[in-house]
Design a protein around this motif. Structure first.
Motif, PDB file in Angstrom:
ATOM      1  N   TRP A  61       0.814  -1.219   0.000  1.00  0.00           N
ATOM      2  CA  TRP A  61       0.000   0.000   0.000  1.00  0.00           C
ATOM      3  C   TRP A  61       0.844   1.263   0.000  1.00  0.00           C
ATOM      4  CZ3 TRP A  61      -4.706  -0.479  -1.516  1.00  0.00           C
ATOM      5  CH2 TRP A  61      -5.358  -1.697  -1.345  1.00  0.00           C
ATOM      6  N   ASP A  62       2.051   1.216   0.536  1.00  0.00           N
ATOM      7  CA  ASP A  62       2.883   2.422   0.577  1.00  0.00           C
ATOM      8  C   ASP A  62       3.913   2.492  -0.555  1.00  0.00           C
ATOM      9  OD1 ASP A  62       4.519   0.405   1.540  1.00  0.00           O
ATOM     10  OD2 ASP A  62       5.140   1.476   3.339  1.00  0.00           O
ATOM     11  N   ASP A  63       3.773   1.653  -1.578  1.00  0.00           N
ATOM     12  CA  ASP A  63       4.683   1.701  -2.731  1.00  0.00           C
ATOM     13  C   ASP A  63       4.576   3.047  -3.447  1.00  0.00           C
ATOM     14  OD1 ASP A  63       5.497  -0.879  -2.249  1.00  0.00           O
ATOM     15  OD2 ASP A  63       4.488  -1.758  -3.988  1.00  0.00           O
ATOM     16  N   SER A  64       5.724   3.547  -3.896  1.00  0.00           N
ATOM     17  CA  SER A  64       5.737   4.804  -4.642  1.00  0.00           C
ATOM     18  C   SER A  64       5.752   4.568  -6.152  1.00  0.00           C
ATOM     19  CB  SER A  64       6.957   5.649  -4.250  1.00  0.00           C
ATOM     20  OG  SER A  64       8.151   4.961  -4.588  1.00  0.00           O
ATOM     21  N   LYS A  65       6.065   3.338  -6.557  1.00  0.00           N
ATOM     22  CA  LYS A  65       6.120   3.001  -7.986  1.00  0.00           C
ATOM     23  C   LYS A  65       5.369   1.691  -8.219  1.00  0.00           C
ATOM     24  CE  LYS A  65      10.604   5.143  -8.643  1.00  0.00           C
ATOM     25  NZ  LYS A  65      12.009   4.926  -8.935  1.00  0.00           N
ATOM     26  N   PRO A  66       4.729   1.575  -9.376  1.00  0.00           N
ATOM     27  CA  PRO A  66       4.041   0.320  -9.675  1.00  0.00           C
ATOM     28  C   PRO A  66       5.024  -0.761 -10.111  1.00  0.00           C
ATOM     29  CG  PRO A  66       3.804   1.833 -11.507  1.00  0.00           C
ATOM     30  CD  PRO A  66       4.533   2.582 -10.420  1.00  0.00           C
ATOM     31  N   LEU A  67       4.624  -2.013  -9.920  1.00  0.00           N
ATOM     32  CA  LEU A  67       5.384  -3.132 -10.467  1.00  0.00           C
ATOM     33  C   LEU A  67       5.157  -3.210 -11.973  1.00  0.00           C
ATOM     34  CD1 LEU A  67       4.559  -5.895  -7.831  1.00  0.00           C
ATOM     35  CD2 LEU A  67       6.731  -4.691  -8.124  1.00  0.00           C
ATOM     36  N   ASP A  68       3.932  -2.871 -12.385  1.00  0.00           N
ATOM     37  CA  ASP A  68       3.566  -2.957 -13.796  1.00  0.00           C
ATOM     38  C   ASP A  68       2.330  -2.103 -14.047  1.00  0.00           C
ATOM     39  OD1 ASP A  68       3.724  -3.770 -16.440  1.00  0.00           O
ATOM     40  OD2 ASP A  68       2.988  -5.802 -16.070  1.00  0.00           O
ATOM     41  N   VAL A  69       2.176  -1.693 -15.287  1.00  0.00           N
ATOM     42  CA  VAL A  69       0.970  -1.008 -15.747  1.00  0.00           C
ATOM     43  C   VAL A  69       0.482  -1.790 -16.955  1.00  0.00           C
ATOM     44  CG1 VAL A  69      -0.023   1.122 -16.659  1.00  0.00           C
ATOM     45  CG2 VAL A  69       1.786   1.246 -14.926  1.00  0.00           C
ATOM     46  N   ILE A  70      -0.752  -2.283 -16.892  1.00  0.00           N
ATOM     47  CA  ILE A  70      -1.301  -3.061 -17.997  1.00  0.00           C
ATOM     48  C   ILE A  70      -2.465  -2.300 -18.628  1.00  0.00           C
ATOM     49  CG2 ILE A  70      -0.533  -5.289 -17.098  1.00  0.00           C
ATOM     50  CD1 ILE A  70      -3.379  -5.742 -16.042  1.00  0.00           C
ATOM     51  N   ILE A  91      -6.073   2.832   2.087  1.00  0.00           N
ATOM     52  CA  ILE A  91      -6.059   4.010   1.204  1.00  0.00           C
ATOM     53  C   ILE A  91      -5.367   5.183   1.894  1.00  0.00           C
ATOM     54  CG2 ILE A  91      -7.461   5.639  -0.123  1.00  0.00           C
ATOM     55  CD1 ILE A  91      -7.349   2.636  -1.175  1.00  0.00           C
ATOM     56  N   GLN A  92      -5.625   5.347   3.178  1.00  0.00           N
ATOM     57  CA  GLN A  92      -4.967   6.409   3.949  1.00  0.00           C
ATOM     58  C   GLN A  92      -3.449   6.241   3.921  1.00  0.00           C
ATOM     59  OE1 GLN A  92      -6.703   8.983   5.882  1.00  0.00           O
ATOM     60  NE2 GLN A  92      -4.662   9.816   5.701  1.00  0.00           N
ATOM     61  N   SER A  93      -2.961   4.998   3.953  1.00  0.00           N
ATOM     62  CA  SER A  93      -1.519   4.738   4.044  1.00  0.00           C
ATOM     63  C   SER A  93      -0.800   4.775   2.698  1.00  0.00           C
ATOM     64  CB  SER A  93      -1.280   3.380   4.706  1.00  0.00           C
ATOM     65  OG  SER A  93      -1.655   2.322   3.842  1.00  0.00           O
ATOM     66  N   MET A  94      -1.537   4.931   1.613  1.00  0.00           N
ATOM     67  CA  MET A  94      -0.890   4.927   0.297  1.00  0.00           C
ATOM     68  C   MET A  94       0.083   6.100   0.151  1.00  0.00           C
ATOM     69  SD  MET A  94      -3.842   3.617  -2.333  1.00  0.00           S
ATOM     70  CE  MET A  94      -2.690   3.386  -3.713  1.00  0.00           C
ATOM     71  N   TYR A  95       1.105   5.878  -0.642  1.00  0.00           N
ATOM     72  CA  TYR A  95       2.152   6.876  -0.871  1.00  0.00           C
ATOM     73  C   TYR A  95       1.569   8.137  -1.500  1.00  0.00           C
ATOM     74  CZ  TYR A  95       6.315   9.066  -2.780  1.00  0.00           C
ATOM     75  OH  TYR A  95       7.289   9.965  -3.097  1.00  0.00           O
ATOM     76  N   GLY A  96       2.094   9.266  -1.073  1.00  0.00           N
ATOM     77  CA  GLY A  96       1.714  10.561  -1.642  1.00  0.00           C
ATOM     78  C   GLY A  96       1.190  11.489  -0.573  1.00  0.00           C
ATOM     79  N   ARG A 124      -4.410  14.620  -1.529  1.00  0.00           N
ATOM     80  CA  ARG A 124      -5.706  13.959  -1.326  1.00  0.00           C
ATOM     81  C   ARG A 124      -5.772  12.627  -2.065  1.00  0.00           C
ATOM     82  NH1 ARG A 124     -10.814  14.906  -4.562  1.00  0.00           N
ATOM     83  NH2 ARG A 124     -12.441  13.918  -3.359  1.00  0.00           N
ATOM     84  N   PHE A 125      -5.371  12.631  -3.318  1.00  0.00           N
ATOM     85  CA  PHE A 125      -5.442  11.440  -4.142  1.00  0.00           C
ATOM     86  C   PHE A 125      -4.086  10.746  -4.115  1.00  0.00           C
ATOM     87  CE2 PHE A 125      -6.965   9.437  -8.241  1.00  0.00           C
ATOM     88  CZ  PHE A 125      -8.105   8.893  -7.673  1.00  0.00           C
ATOM     89  N   PRO A 126      -4.012   9.473  -3.695  1.00  0.00           N
ATOM     90  CA  PRO A 126      -2.736   8.764  -3.619  1.00  0.00           C
ATOM     91  C   PRO A 126      -1.989   8.755  -4.956  1.00  0.00           C
ATOM     92  CG  PRO A 126      -4.455   7.506  -2.524  1.00  0.00           C
ATOM     93  CD  PRO A 126      -5.125   8.647  -3.243  1.00  0.00           C
ATOM     94  N   HIS A 127      -0.682   8.768  -4.870  1.00  0.00           N
ATOM     95  CA  HIS A 127       0.188   8.858  -6.049  1.00  0.00           C
ATOM     96  C   HIS A 127      -0.120   7.782  -7.099  1.00  0.00           C
ATOM     97  CE1 HIS A 127       3.748   9.462  -8.486  1.00  0.00           C
ATOM     98  NE2 HIS A 127       4.047   8.184  -8.326  1.00  0.00           N
ATOM     99  N   LEU A 128      -0.232   6.525  -6.693  1.00  0.00           N
ATOM    100  CA  LEU A 128      -0.458   5.457  -7.677  1.00  0.00           C
ATOM    101  C   LEU A 128      -1.841   5.558  -8.318  1.00  0.00           C
ATOM    102  CD1 LEU A 128       1.300   2.367  -6.061  1.00  0.00           C
ATOM    103  CD2 LEU A 128       2.099   3.801  -7.955  1.00  0.00           C
ATOM    104  N   LEU A 129      -2.827   6.063  -7.601  1.00  0.00           N
ATOM    105  CA  LEU A 129      -4.151   6.253  -8.202  1.00  0.00           C
ATOM    106  C   LEU A 129      -4.142   7.437  -9.164  1.00  0.00           C
ATOM    107  CD1 LEU A 129      -6.539   5.469  -5.210  1.00  0.00           C
ATOM    108  CD2 LEU A 129      -5.536   3.925  -6.921  1.00  0.00           C
ATOM    109  N   LYS A 130      -3.336   8.427  -8.856  1.00  0.00           N
ATOM    110  CA  LYS A 130      -3.170   9.556  -9.784  1.00  0.00           C
ATOM    111  C   LYS A 130      -2.452   9.092 -11.054  1.00  0.00           C
ATOM    112  CE  LYS A 130      -2.528  13.524  -8.002  1.00  0.00           C
ATOM    113  NZ  LYS A 130      -2.072  14.738  -7.345  1.00  0.00           N
TER     114      LYS A 130
END
Length: 177
Positions: free
Chosen positions: A24-33, A152-157, A160-166
């Motif tokens: 949940w606290d990753d700043s980068k994705p493993l993959d984008v599909i 969701i609260q703990s996600m990186y960024g 308001r909107f977590p980095h990976l969701l952005k």
């Protein structure tokens, strides 16, 4: 692994994107599909899932579903206190009710504007991130709501909107090359 999914529509085509990450606290994705669906179902008020679910189903064919332990959708699992199913609920049932689903919405949906943030009976929990006075609306199935909100609260960024969701939103709206 966790996958966050979103769908974007243009004319006669839908573009589905999944951002896959480990923690949940990753700043980068493993993959984008990415996947594309020609002539998606027309939008029907109250039946959004009919348009979105086939696109998400197609996207999930591009990953090892057995490695996914949580799916995050842009939208709601439940639409109201009567637990009327939203997109996230249909994603959950579509995957044999084995993978928990968290719905993350940027805006209130009709009846959920007055929901108390820490009400154990609530179907939605408001999460405030960063310095924003505007919440994200979190719903879940297959996982306790309070746990989903904590994730969701703990996600990186710091916003308001977590980095990976952005990042997911950005990839979803990019033009097809």
């Amino acid at each position: 692994m966790i996958i966050a999914v979103d769908v974007y529509y243009e004319e006669d085509q839908a573009k589905s994107v999944g951002v896959i990450f480990e923690s949940w606290d990753d700043s980068k994705p493993l993959d984008v599909i990415t996947s594309y669906t020609e002539n998606p179902h027309e939008y029907e008020p109250g039946f959004f899932y009919k348009r979105e679910l086939p696109c998400i189903r197609e996207l999930m064919k591009h990953t090892d579903i057995n490695q996914i332990h949580t799916i995050v959708v842009d939208g709601y699992v439940y639409l109201d206190n009567e637990k009327r199913p939203g997109l996230g609920h249909f994603v959950y049932t579509d995957f044999s009710e084995n993978i928990p689903v968290i719905g993350v919405a940027k805006n209130a949906f009709h009846d959920n504007k007055a929901v108390v943030q820490h009400d154990n009976e609530a179907f939605v929990q408001k999460v405030y991130r960063g310095k924003s006075a505007k919440p994200l609306y979190i719903t879940s199935i297959g996982m306790e709501l309070v746990v989903a909100a904590q994730h969701i609260q703990s996600m990186y960024g710091e916003y308001r909107f977590p980095h990976l969701l952005k990042l997911l939103d950005k990839h979803t709206k990019e033009a097809r090359l």
